[in-house]
Design a protein around this motif. Structure first.
Motif, PDB file in Angstrom:
ATOM      1  N   CYS A 181      -5.380 -22.510  19.907  1.00 34.95           N
ATOM      2  CA  CYS A 181      -6.255 -23.462  20.595  1.00 34.95           C
ATOM      3  C   CYS A 181      -7.414 -22.818  21.352  1.00 34.95           C
ATOM      4  CB  CYS A 181      -5.419 -24.301  21.551  1.00 34.95           C
ATOM      5  SG  CYS A 181      -4.479 -23.307  22.732  1.00 34.95           S
ATOM      6  N   HIS A 182      -7.279 -21.513  21.675  1.00 27.75           N
ATOM      7  CA  HIS A 182      -8.367 -20.895  22.460  1.00 27.75           C
ATOM      8  C   HIS A 182      -9.674 -20.835  21.667  1.00 27.75           C
ATOM      9  CE1 HIS A 182      -5.654 -19.947  25.753  1.00 27.75           C
ATOM     10  NE2 HIS A 182      -4.762 -19.714  24.797  1.00 27.75           N
ATOM     11  N   ALA A 238     -11.777 -23.526  22.979  1.00 26.06           N
ATOM     12  CA  ALA A 238     -12.131 -23.501  24.405  1.00 26.06           C
ATOM     13  C   ALA A 238     -13.632 -23.206  24.509  1.00 26.06           C
ATOM     14  CB  ALA A 238     -11.327 -22.430  25.126  1.00 26.06           C
ATOM     15  N   PRO A 239     -14.417 -24.121  25.097  1.00 28.35           N
ATOM     16  CA  PRO A 239     -15.868 -23.905  25.143  1.00 28.35           C
ATOM     17  C   PRO A 239     -16.288 -22.537  25.721  1.00 28.35           C
ATOM     18  CG  PRO A 239     -15.360 -26.156  25.763  1.00 28.35           C
ATOM     19  CD  PRO A 239     -14.040 -25.450  25.641  1.00 28.35           C
ATOM     20  N   PRO A 240     -15.601 -22.001  26.757  1.00 31.03           N
ATOM     21  CA  PRO A 240     -16.035 -20.694  27.269  1.00 31.03           C
ATOM     22  C   PRO A 240     -15.868 -19.573  26.238  1.00 31.03           C
ATOM     23  CG  PRO A 240     -14.534 -21.781  28.802  1.00 31.03           C
ATOM     24  CD  PRO A 240     -14.484 -22.562  27.544  1.00 31.03           C
ATOM     25  N   VAL A 241     -14.817 -19.678  25.416  1.00 31.48           N
ATOM     26  CA  VAL A 241     -14.583 -18.654  24.395  1.00 31.48           C
ATOM     27  C   VAL A 241     -15.679 -18.730  23.325  1.00 31.48           C
ATOM     28  CG1 VAL A 241     -12.974 -17.913  22.580  1.00 31.48           C
ATOM     29  CG2 VAL A 241     -12.098 -18.570  24.839  1.00 31.48           C
ATOM     30  N   ILE A 242     -16.012 -19.960  22.947  1.00 25.19           N
ATOM     31  CA  ILE A 242     -17.074 -20.157  21.951  1.00 25.19           C
ATOM     32  C   ILE A 242     -18.389 -19.599  22.495  1.00 25.19           C
ATOM     33  CG2 ILE A 242     -18.418 -21.936  20.720  1.00 25.19           C
ATOM     34  CD1 ILE A 242     -15.757 -23.641  20.810  1.00 25.19           C
ATOM     35  N   ARG A 243     -18.630 -19.851  23.781  1.00 30.74           N
ATOM     36  CA  ARG A 243     -19.868 -19.362  24.418  1.00 30.74           C
ATOM     37  C   ARG A 243     -19.906 -17.829  24.443  1.00 30.74           C
ATOM     38  NH1 ARG A 243     -23.297 -21.574  28.418  1.00 30.74           N
ATOM     39  NH2 ARG A 243     -25.277 -20.490  28.089  1.00 30.74           N
ATOM     40  N   MET A 244     -18.753 -17.223  24.730  1.00 33.86           N
ATOM     41  CA  MET A 244     -18.691 -15.749  24.756  1.00 33.86           C
ATOM     42  C   MET A 244     -19.073 -15.185  23.382  1.00 33.86           C
ATOM     43  SD  MET A 244     -15.209 -15.096  26.954  1.00 33.86           S
ATOM     44  CE  MET A 244     -15.363 -13.543  27.826  1.00 33.86           C
ATOM     45  N   LEU A 301      -3.994 -11.780  20.127  1.00 34.84           N
ATOM     46  CA  LEU A 301      -4.342 -11.188  18.827  1.00 34.84           C
ATOM     47  C   LEU A 301      -5.297 -12.104  18.068  1.00 34.84           C
ATOM     48  CD1 LEU A 301      -0.787  -9.926  17.861  1.00 34.84           C
ATOM     49  CD2 LEU A 301      -2.801  -8.456  18.150  1.00 34.84           C
ATOM     50  N   ASP A 302      -5.065 -13.417  18.173  1.00 34.12           N
ATOM     51  CA  ASP A 302      -5.967 -14.334  17.471  1.00 34.12           C
ATOM     52  C   ASP A 302      -7.335 -14.389  18.152  1.00 34.12           C
ATOM     53  OD1 ASP A 302      -6.302 -16.286  15.234  1.00 34.12           O
ATOM     54  OD2 ASP A 302      -6.960 -17.470  16.965  1.00 34.12           O
ATOM     55  N   LEU A 303      -7.348 -14.293  19.477  1.00 32.98           N
ATOM     56  CA  LEU A 303      -8.644 -14.241  20.171  1.00 32.98           C
ATOM     57  C   LEU A 303      -9.417 -12.992  19.742  1.00 32.98           C
ATOM     58  CD1 LEU A 303      -7.870 -15.358  23.829  1.00 32.98           C
ATOM     59  CD2 LEU A 303      -9.657 -16.273  22.346  1.00 32.98           C
ATOM     60  N   PHE A 304      -8.695 -11.884  19.615  1.00 35.24           N
ATOM     61  CA  PHE A 304      -9.332 -10.642  19.165  1.00 35.24           C
ATOM     62  C   PHE A 304      -9.902 -10.836  17.759  1.00 35.24           C
ATOM     63  CE2 PHE A 304      -9.411  -6.399  17.279  1.00 35.24           C
ATOM     64  CZ  PHE A 304     -10.019  -5.652  18.276  1.00 35.24           C
ATOM     65  N   ARG A 305      -9.114 -11.471  16.907  1.00 36.24           N
ATOM     66  CA  ARG A 305      -9.570 -11.708  15.524  1.00 36.24           C
ATOM     67  C   ARG A 305     -10.834 -12.573  15.520  1.00 36.24           C
ATOM     68  NH1 ARG A 305      -6.534 -11.483  10.651  1.00 36.24           N
ATOM     69  NH2 ARG A 305      -7.291 -12.843   9.011  1.00 36.24           N
ATOM     70  N   TYR A 306     -10.836 -13.607  16.384  1.00 33.60           N
ATOM     71  CA  TYR A 306     -11.951 -14.556  16.437  1.00 33.60           C
ATOM     72  C   TYR A 306     -13.206 -13.906  17.032  1.00 33.60           C
ATOM     73  CZ  TYR A 306     -14.529 -18.738  17.942  1.00 33.60           C
ATOM     74  OH  TYR A 306     -15.500 -19.691  18.152  1.00 33.60           O
TER      75      TYR A 306
END
Ligand SMILES: NC(=O)c1ccc[n+]([C@@H]2O[C@H](COP(=O)([O-])OP(=O)(O)OC[C@H]3O[C@@H](n4cnc5c(N)ncnc54)[C@H](O)[C@@H]3O)[C@@H](O)[C@H]2O)c1
Length: 336
Positions: free
Chosen positions: A134-135, A138-144, A194-199
């Motif tokens: 789900c992260h 998350a709009p802040p993650v997309i913005r990063m 790990l998925d955030l890292f992948r993304y």
């Protein structure tokens, strides 16, 4: 499958803690989503969630698919909210009927089952399989991600992510029983990392890991894992992932670059902090991460209907990538 004007009918398999976040997304969807059935062997949990949505409660996955085959219930998509031992069967049953699936993370209890699910998904390319990382919504993650690609921090040089909190009762829950969860804190929250890292960076290759366990016979209560991107624009860039159940709360992501860094703290939901290499920090206002479950479920429904491309919704390969990295980190931790 129902037409685009009708609400997208979901069956929930598992009516415990996280089902509440997805059920909240149904309520927030303005009628785009609805609940057609709730399955849980825990009748109290199933009845409660079912009653809130005026849907039937069922006691088993088999009962759900029998009801679907009899056309007693009409289901466009299934959300799997069970412990990760319950994945392969419902995914196969759903996809072979052309029903879309959004499964909670981790995609499976280990890499072997994750590979099985990837094979099932490959065999049914017309039925959508999403993994609820789900992260990504998350709009802040997309913005990063956007800011990094625009060069805001120069060349990306490090990823840091902590999903850690203090919750001793975890020692008694299924999440710390490796036969039900696949491990401990690392498979639980580290798979999100790990998925955030992948993304944000690229596919994670585990370089080293140290696990600490405070509870005899249970999974690790804390994990420190070093990864690097195996391919892509940021190949070779490292990441430090911290997961823990017995430490002060930290839910943070830092992306460090040669000209500055971006810092997001989930406890300050609308603040993304940019720090230049030298100089004063700048606060960038962002939409809260709290919308991520609603955004994810609406996107899943629209993608399942073909109204939008699958876009950033994690797929079986993403799920398998995280599962393989969890297995590697667990093996490496045993050696160290
Ligand atoms: N995306 C996130 O941020 C997030 C957060 C929490 C949990 N999760 C994940 O969601 C999943 C569920 O976690 P939870 O916290 O809701 O656990 P939980 O224990 O609160 O709920 C799980 C539910 O599944 C039910 N269940 C067990 N076997 C079943 C079966 N065969 N058929 C139907 N239902 C069955 C249980 O009775 C229980 O009600 C886990 O994989 C977890 O990692 C994700």
């Amino acid at each position: 499958m129902s037409d685009s004007k009708q609400s997208f009918a979901l069956a929930f398999i598992g009516a415990g803690g996280i089902s509440g976040a997805h059920a909240g997304a149904v309520k927030d969807s303005g009628g785009q989503l609805s609940v057609a059935a709730v399955v849980d062997p825990n009748a109290e949990a199933a009845n409660k969630l079912a009653a809130e949505h005026d849907a039937p409660a069922l006691g088993s996955v088999q009962a759900l698919f029998e009801a679907i085959d009899r056309k007693d219930v009409s289901v466009d998509g299934i959300v799997i909210c069970t412990p990760p031992t319950v994945r392969v069967g419902p995914v196969r049953e759903a996809l072979q009927r052309g029903i879309a699936v959004l499964t909670e993370k981790p995609i499976a209890i280990n890499a072997e089952d994750a590979a099985r699910i990837a094979e099932i998904a490959d065999a049914h390319p017309d039925a959508l399989l999403g993994v609820a990382y789900c992260h990504r919504f998350a709009p802040p993650v997309i913005r990063m991600k956007q800011l990094v690609s625009e060069g805001k921090i120069g060349r990306l040089s490090r990823f840091e992510n902590a999903f850690a909190f203090h919750h001793p009762p975890m020692s008694e829950k299924w999440m710390s029983d490796p036969t039900l969860s696949g491990g401990g804190s690392f498979i639980d929250t580290g798979c999100h990392s790990l998925d955030l890292f992948r993304y944000l960076v690229g596919p994670a290759q585990v370089v080293g890991s140290v696990f600490d366990s405070d509870w005899e016979g249970r999974g690790e209560s804390s994990a420190t894992v070093l990864v690097k991107a195996s391919e892509g624009d940021h190949a070779g860039i490292g990441g430090v992932i911290l997961a823990g159940w017995l430490e002060p709360e930290r839910f943070t992501i830092d992306l460090v670059g040669t000209n500055g860094s971006l810092h997001y703290d989930y406890t300050k939901p609308t603040e993304l902090v940019y720090r230049p290499g030298i100089g004063e920090p700048e606060m960038i206002e962002v939409e809260s991460h709290e919308v991520r479950f609603t955004r994810q479920l609406i996107h899943f429904a629209r993608a399942a209907r073909g109204d939008t491309p699958r876009g950033d919704l994690a797929d079986a390969r993403d799920g398998l990538g995280a599962a393989e990295a969890v297995d590697s980190a667990t093996k490496a931790a045993k050696v160290i």
